[in-house]
Design an enzyme around this catalytic site. Structure first.
Site, PDB file in Angstrom:
ATOM      1  N   ARG A   1     -19.383  18.829  -2.412  1.00 58.33           N
ATOM      2  CA  ARG A   1     -18.345  17.896  -2.291  1.00 58.33           C
ATOM      3  C   ARG A   1     -16.883  18.579  -2.066  1.00 58.33           C
ATOM      4  O   ARG A   1     -16.514  19.517  -2.471  1.00 58.33           O
ATOM      5  CB  ARG A   1     -17.970  17.584  -3.971  1.00 58.33           C
ATOM      6  CG  ARG A   1     -19.305  16.528  -4.304  1.00 58.33           C
ATOM      7  CD  ARG A   1     -19.235  16.504  -5.958  1.00 58.33           C
ATOM      8  NE  ARG A   1     -20.392  15.856  -6.678  1.00 58.33           N
ATOM      9  CZ  ARG A   1     -20.812  14.702  -6.685  1.00 58.33           C
ATOM     10  NH1 ARG A   1     -19.674  13.686  -6.370  1.00 58.33           N
ATOM     11  NH2 ARG A   1     -21.836  14.279  -7.261  1.00 58.33           N
TER      12      ARG A   1
ATOM     13  N   CYS B   1      27.564   7.866  -1.278  1.00 54.27           N
ATOM     14  CA  CYS B   1      27.536   6.291  -1.434  1.00 54.27           C
ATOM     15  C   CYS B   1      26.441   5.648  -0.413  1.00 54.27           C
ATOM     16  O   CYS B   1      26.367   4.343  -0.102  1.00 54.27           O
ATOM     17  CB  CYS B   1      28.893   5.689  -1.469  1.00 54.27           C
ATOM     18  SG  CYS B   1      29.733   6.161   0.028  1.00 54.27           S
TER      19      CYS B   1
ATOM     20  N   HIS C   1     -12.863   1.916  -4.633  1.00 56.39           N
ATOM     21  CA  HIS C   1     -12.157   2.343  -3.488  1.00 56.39           C
ATOM     22  C   HIS C   1     -10.686   1.580  -3.581  1.00 56.39           C
ATOM     23  O   HIS C   1      -9.652   1.963  -3.563  1.00 56.39           O
ATOM     24  CB  HIS C   1     -12.837   2.260  -2.455  1.00 56.39           C
ATOM     25  CG  HIS C   1     -11.963   2.717  -1.225  1.00 56.39           C
ATOM     26  ND1 HIS C   1     -11.204   1.804  -0.608  1.00 56.39           N
ATOM     27  CD2 HIS C   1     -11.466   3.971  -0.686  1.00 56.39           C
ATOM     28  CE1 HIS C   1     -10.488   2.491   0.504  1.00 56.39           C
ATOM     29  NE2 HIS C   1     -10.598   3.739   0.398  1.00 56.39           N
TER      30      HIS C   1
HETATM   31  C1  PEP Z   1      27.272   5.521   4.819  1.00 55.63           C
HETATM   32  O1  PEP Z   1      27.802   5.358   6.200  1.00 55.63           O
HETATM   33  O2  PEP Z   1      26.544   6.045   4.256  1.00 55.63           O
HETATM   34  C2  PEP Z   1      28.101   4.501   4.117  1.00 55.63           C
HETATM   35  C3  PEP Z   1      27.805   4.345   2.841  1.00 55.63           C
HETATM   36  O3  PEP Z   1      28.995   3.556   4.752  1.00 55.63           O
HETATM   37  P1  PEP Z   1      28.420   2.317   5.525  1.00 55.63           P
HETATM   38  O4  PEP Z   1      26.999   2.154   5.253  1.00 55.63           O
HETATM   39  O5  PEP Z   1      29.175   1.037   5.163  1.00 55.63           O
HETATM   40  O6  PEP Z   1      28.533   2.669   7.018  1.00 55.63           O
END
Ligand code: PEP
Ligand code: MG
Length: 902
Positions: free
Chosen positions: A98, A854, A459
């Protein structure tokens, strides 16, 4: 020295030599078999050939030196222990071969059972089984079938057709009606099939069978379906598999034998109790393949109380030992229980939270460990909505809720069709009698999987759970006819393309599209369910673990929001501020026309009038958001996108003007507009006039926004609130750009803020590679950095973020250039390096510089761990991702060992 050089590499471990921590070397199955052996549980004797041996074989194409001799030595000691010899004509030892990799890859790699049977030992096996000829010949035909298919690539259908022929000749549909003579005939037929496809006789030499089977298991590591599965599950491609050679025990020796799977808790809900399936007079493969329907494990108590009690005792011991949900495969051979496998069991997202909470209550683990055992992907799954059921919808069938969630879509019956329709953007439900590893691509493409056969361990169930995909298995009221592309249920026929809805929690199947309702976990985050009062183990567990994550995490979690409503929701979900308010989103709808006037203004007066009209609107937007985020930081980003997005499309406008001219109409205004649009037109708008460049080119634009922000902050503060604005400049590549904007902004802020006590920070996005590489200079002019990893990925790789994922990433994923899109999870080595450099150089220039992210990566579990490691202060993500980021930030803070929760 010479002596040292001859020291042989150890490639084979007896079960007694290993333990559960040696998964890298012995694979999961081998390591756990060793652990159970050492715990004194009844494991059939055997040995494990290491992943090192596999890797050596796969690199060189031959078995490494010394392996054959080590196998020989371990085989001899296995033979001594069993008192039988492999393939002995009188009293044969049979073994199973196995696969077993470090991470479980259910059904992806190969297994060969009954190795050691040949024309002579089949007689000895019959004698061993008390003269049970039928059993012996059935075992032999299974060996030829598995060996042929797995080791020699004989098409599996040929064997199945021969089996069907034998049943037809006998006038039956049931394998069990075939007697010893029928099976002997089938062995002859199988041997002919084998010889036809391989050009050789079926190997009679037991050791040759064993060596070829081991080699086939090694090679199955690179089988296509295994490669696809690893990619999907993000399992590294270079781990290799171990091979376990285990003395055979038989669950198909009659009514006092059988085989089953057991879970120490319900892997679906986490509830305590006895869960599993049992199948009398069968081999393990029959259960996992879902070929015959099983009975609930509890019924074993009536069938064989001694084995049942013993099994329950072992289950309790294993759970205590592993301090986690264990799943177990076992076989009963004539009333004797054998443990064939255990591992920390896969579970649904809900069960992961519930079990972690229970184990804390039971004192088996602490809260850190509980936090380690759940993850953001599971939490995200629990935030999916569920079906909203009223009288209109009655289920037409009920199967097993094999993997939770609610999925609706068009019925398809083949993997290929699933892939095809999904590529056209359709939601599909893959309906099969049972799935097998060849269906993997279809399972990946489908929204849900529905089978008419098989239990929680089939499965379909295991693979779907692993993928977090909704699955109902064993809905046996469905009569599935794949060639005719239809199934019938409750007197109705459902054809390919018809819509069905499946509930992977309850196992219910509905015709048509059922509306959905929100999850209770979301209701809890929304503050609509009190975790202390809730009669819901899941909500209580989520609350407890989230609270611990919040206590442990160093990273703050903010949200990306541009409206008061989004901000309010994110705050309820635990956001500690806004990390990105995209102001361009505030210029859509009715305000488009004002922006158009601004862009097309031919005089200062016209431009100023447009800006003056926008100012109060913007001020109101910010007041709304500052009020919702009272007391928390709000990062407002000055307008970013290319301005042509606010103008009519060039081609359309040109055609309109031409047509109007043709008709002799007065088109002076349209012509002016067309000229302006032409002026603004860019071949590469993403690399054109956007972000800070706009602010520098259009006088007064940024100034208007800065004024609106400052005035809104003052107003909120004067009315008793607390506004903490942070103005962020997008797309900065050079410190001079930032300095220019900042100088103007500071003047306006000083003028507006006066003695109101409002403090406004000015910082920048780091989203252009040049900004990352000159972060030391930029930090001189910035009070904070926020990494825009969307643009940083776009410009770091040179990938157009709007095009490439749909266009060609499939090929990059296929080639393994990356395992996941770098837009989804941060590319640590490349784009991540830019982040690291900028963080270090920024902080060196300005100690204590506030750092955040962000881009979309701020809500991706793996990326959150990276941002923790790099030392950012916060991540910012969409409101729904906020709880996921909180959880992962907590996990990142306690994960010091790098252990794997997979
Ligand atoms: C990015 O570029 O990661 C950002 C947060 O800005 P946008 O997505 O608005 O270009
Ligand atoms: Mg950006």
């Amino acid at each position: 020295m010479a002596a040292q050089e001859t020291v042989e590499h150890k490639y084979v471990y007896d079960f007694a030599e290993g333990n559960k921590d040696l998964k890298d070397l012995l694979g999961g199955k081998g390591a756990n078999l060793a652990e159970m052996t050492n715990l004194g549980l009844p494991v059939p004797p055997g040995f494990t050939i290491t992943t090192e041996a596999c890797k050596a074989y796969l690199t060189t194409g031959r078995e490494p030196d010394g392996l054959a001799a080590q196998i020989e030595a371990h085989l001899e000691s296995l033979e001594r222990e069993m008192g039988r010899k492999l393939g002995d004509p009188q009293d044969p030892l049979l073994v199973s071969v196995r696969s077993g990799a470090k991470f479980s890859m259910p059904g992806m790699m190969e297994t060969v059972l009954n190795v050691g049977l040949n024309d002579r030992s089949v007689v000895g096996l019959s004698a061993q089984a008390g003269g049970n000829d039928r059993f012996a010949w059935d075992s032999y035909r299974r060996l030829i079938q598995m060996f042929g298919k797995t080791v020699c690539e004989v098409p599996g259908e040929e064997f199945e057709h021969a089996l069907d022929d034998a049943k037809r000749a006998k006038g039956t549909q049931n394998d069990l009606d075939l007697d010893a003579d029928d099976l002997r005939g089938l062995v002859d037929a199988y041997k002919k099939i084998f010889a036809k496809h391989t050009g050789r006789e079926f190997p009679q030499e037991p050791r040759e069978q064993l060596d070829l089977a081991i080699r086939a298991v090694f090679e199955s590591w690179n089988a296509e379906r295994a490669v696809v599965y690893r990619r999907q599950e993000r399992i590294p491609a270079d781990l290799g598999t171990a091979v376990n050679v285990v003395a055979m025990v038989f669950g198909n020796l009659g009514a006092d034998s059988g085989t089953g799977v057991a879970f120490t808790r319900d892997p679906g809900s986490g509830a305590q109790g006895i869960y599993g399936d049992y199948l009398a007079n069968a081999q393990g493969e029959d259960v996992v393949a879902g070929i015959r329907n099983t009975v609930p494990l509890q019924e074993l108590e009536q069938i064989d109380k001694k084995s049942y009690d013993e099994l329950l005792d072992y289950m309790a011991r294993l759970e205590e030992h592993y301090k986690d949900l264990c799943d177990i495969e076992f076989t009963i051979e004539r009333g004797k229980l054998w443990m064939l496998q255990t591992r920390v069991g896969k579970r649904t997202a809900a069960a992961a939270f519930v079990i972690a909470g229970q184990l804390v209550d039971e004192g088996l683990i602490d809260l850190d460990e509980a936090l380690h055992r759940v993850n953001g992907a599971q939490l995200a799954q629990l935030m999916f909505p569920r079906f909203q059921l009223d009288h209109e919808f009655q289920p037409v069938a009920k199967g097993i809720g094999a993997s939770p969630g609610a999925a609706s879509g068009k019925v398809v019956f083949t993997s290929a069709r699933a892939v095809e329709l999904a590529a056209e953007g359709e939601s599909v439900i893959l309906v099969r009698r049972e799935t097998n590893p060849d269906d993997l691509n279809g399972m990946i493409a489908a929204k849900g999987i529905l089978t008419s056969r098989g239990g929680k361990t089939s499965h379909a169930a295991v693979v779907a759970r692993g993928m977090g995909k909704t699955c109902v298995s064993g809905a046996d009221e469905l009569d599935v006819n794949v060639p005719a592309k239809k199934f019938t249920v409750a007197g109705q026929t459902v054809n390919e393309g018809d819509i069905v809805s499946i509930d992977g929690t309850t196992g219910k199947v509905y015709l048509g599209e059922v509306p959905v309702m929100p999850s209770e976990v979301v209701q809890y985050f929304e503050g609509e369910l009190d975790p202390e009062q809730a009669d819901d183990a899941l909500v209580k567990a989520v609350h407890r673990i989230m609270t611990h994550a919040d206590e442990k995490r160093r990273l703050q979690v903010r949200t990306n929001a541009d409206t008061g409503a989004d901000a309010a929701r994110a705050r309820r979900f635990g956001a500690q501020g806004i990390g990105l308010c995209r102001t361009e989103h505030m210029f859509l709808g009715d305000r488009r026309e004002l922006v158009e006037r601004l862009i097309l203004a031919s005089t200062d007066e016209e431009r100023e009038a447009a800006l003056a009209a926008l100012l109060p609107l913007q001020r109101e937007d910010f007041i709304d958001i500052f009020r919702e985020m009272d007391g928390l930081p709000v990062t407002v980003r000055l307008i970013d996108p290319p301005l042509h997005e606010f103008l009519p499309p060039l081609e359309q406008l040109a055609v309109n003007v031409a047509v109007a001219q043709e008709r002799g109409e007065d088109v002076a205004k349209e012509e002016a507009l067309l000229a302006a649009v032409r002026r603004m037109h860019e071949e590469n708008p993403m690399l054109g006039l956007r972000g800070v460049r706009l602010g520098l080119v259009i006088p007064g634009l940024f100034a208007m926004q800065v004024r609106a922000i400052a005035e809104a902050a003052v107003e909120v503060t004067r009315s008793g609130g607390s506004a903490c604005p942070e103005i962020m400049v997008p797309l900065v590549g050079a410190v001079q750009e930032l300095e220019t904007v900042r100088a103007e902004a500071e003047k306006i802020i000083a003028e507006v803020v006066g003695d109101s006590g409002v403090e406004v920070l000015i910082g920048t996005m780091i989203e252009v590679p040049r900004a990352a590489l000159t972060a030391g200079q930029i930090a001189e002019a910035a009070q904070f950095f926020s990494f825009g990893t969307n643009d940083l990925t776009q410009m770091g790789w040179g990938f157009s973020r709007d095009d490439v994922e749909g266009a060609f990433f499939w090929r990059y994923l296929e080639l393994g250039i990356f395992g996941i899109s770098p837009f989804e999870s941060i590319d640590r080595e490349g784009v991540g390096r830019l982040v690291r450099i900028a963080a270090e150089e920024g902080r060196a220039a300005r100690p204590g510089l506030k750092l955040g992210v962000c881009g979309e990566h701020g809500g991706d579990p793996d990326s959150v761990h990276f941002f923790h490691e790099v030392g950012l202060d916060y991540v910012s993500c969409s409101p729904f991702r906020v709880p996921v980021a909180r959880l992962e930030a907590g996990r990142a803070a306690i994960t010091t060992t790098g252990s794997d929760s997979r």
